[in-house]
Design an enzyme around this catalytic site. Sequence first.
Site, short mmCIF file in Angstrom:
data_model
loop_
_atom_site.label_atom_id
_atom_site.label_comp_id
_atom_site.label_asym_id
_atom_site.label_seq_id
_atom_site.Cartn_x
_atom_site.Cartn_y
_atom_site.Cartn_z
N GLN A 1 -19.00 49.03 -122.10
CA GLN A 1 -17.85 49.47 -121.32
C GLN A 1 -17.33 48.35 -120.43
O GLN A 1 -16.30 48.50 -119.79
CB GLN A 1 -18.24 50.67 -120.45
CG GLN A 1 -18.70 51.88 -121.25
CD GLN A 1 -19.21 52.99 -120.36
OE1 GLN A 1 -18.45 53.65 -119.66
NE2 GLN A 1 -20.52 53.22 -120.39
N SER B 1 -23.59 55.42 -115.97
CA SER B 1 -23.85 56.76 -115.42
C SER B 1 -23.54 57.87 -116.42
O SER B 1 -23.79 59.05 -116.13
CB SER B 1 -23.01 56.97 -114.16
OG SER B 1 -21.63 56.88 -114.47
N HIS C 1 -13.45 48.88 -123.53
CA HIS C 1 -12.37 48.92 -122.54
C HIS C 1 -11.60 47.61 -122.44
O HIS C 1 -10.95 47.35 -121.43
CB HIS C 1 -12.94 49.31 -121.17
CG HIS C 1 -13.53 50.68 -121.16
ND1 HIS C 1 -14.55 51.06 -120.30
CD2 HIS C 1 -13.25 51.78 -121.93
CE1 HIS C 1 -14.86 52.33 -120.55
NE2 HIS C 1 -14.09 52.79 -121.51
N TYR D 1 -6.35 40.94 -111.66
CA TYR D 1 -7.16 40.52 -112.80
C TYR D 1 -7.40 39.01 -112.81
O TYR D 1 -8.43 38.56 -113.31
CB TYR D 1 -6.55 41.01 -114.11
CG TYR D 1 -6.82 42.48 -114.31
CD1 TYR D 1 -8.07 42.92 -114.75
CD2 TYR D 1 -5.86 43.44 -114.00
CE1 TYR D 1 -8.34 44.27 -114.90
CE2 TYR D 1 -6.13 44.79 -114.14
CZ TYR D 1 -7.37 45.19 -114.59
OH TYR D 1 -7.65 46.53 -114.73
N ASP E 1 -16.32 41.97 -119.08
CA ASP E 1 -16.76 40.58 -118.97
C ASP E 1 -17.38 40.12 -120.28
O ASP E 1 -17.57 40.91 -121.22
CB ASP E 1 -17.76 40.44 -117.81
CG ASP E 1 -19.00 41.30 -118.00
OD1 ASP E 1 -19.76 41.06 -118.95
OD2 ASP E 1 -19.22 42.24 -117.20
N ARG F 1 -10.41 38.76 -110.75
CA ARG F 1 -11.58 39.24 -111.47
C ARG F 1 -12.08 38.17 -112.45
O ARG F 1 -13.28 38.01 -112.64
CB ARG F 1 -11.27 40.52 -112.24
CG ARG F 1 -10.76 41.69 -111.42
CD ARG F 1 -11.81 42.32 -110.52
NE ARG F 1 -12.21 41.49 -109.40
CZ ARG F 1 -11.45 41.24 -108.33
NH1 ARG F 1 -10.23 41.73 -108.25
NH2 ARG F 1 -11.89 40.49 -107.34
#
Length: 227
Positions: free
Chosen positions: A86, A172, A104, A53, A89, A56
């Site tokens: 979702q 999706s 999330h 993380y 960032d 990230r």
Amino acid sequence: MKKLVVLSGAGISAESGIKTFRDSDGLWENYRIEDVATPEAWLRNPELVLDFYNQRRKQALTAEPNEAHRILADLQEHFDVQIITQNVDNLHERAGSKKVLHLHGELFKVRSTRNPELIYELDGWELKTGDLCEAGSQLRPHIVWFGEEVPAMMEAIPMCEEADIFVVVGTSLQVYPAAGLVDYVFSSVPVFVIDPQSPKVSRRKNVTFIQETASLGMQMLRSQLIQ
């Protein structure tokens, strides 16, 4: 002012250079999800999870909001825009969107491993072993890992029920429970789905599919919404 509710997913951030695990056969930046994004991974190897993380966050700091993010922010002049994302960032916020609910979790926040109510803004990109909360326990990423509950769903559901227009962009509709939010939108409400693959939307008739990437699709949607 009509309420425009947006469910956004990884596809909108992908255009800003933030990769998703679905890009490469279940791997996320060459890591197995089971090794870096589950409670079991944290118990087994917290150093690996922290490093993952940290990387990230470094990546996210170099990313910039794209046209899709900016259009959603601009639509606030015409609609009461509520974004349910979702994504972890902060690109929606950096583009100027004021109402953003992160289903999330948030990449630049950390929380106590002892008390999940103790949540902090992270100063910079690095979280290390030995970084403690005020209760004296190790801090962990403020991320909903696979296998954990999604407490923000309780906020998201009434937002969807209040929608006058509902937009799905860059997702999706395969990750639950987030994908089920469209089922809480009233049947009379128009739904717009922006995705190159046109994901299935269960039991709905008034759905408009825009088979484009997030940025191009949002340009087309803006033209439809603002005449």
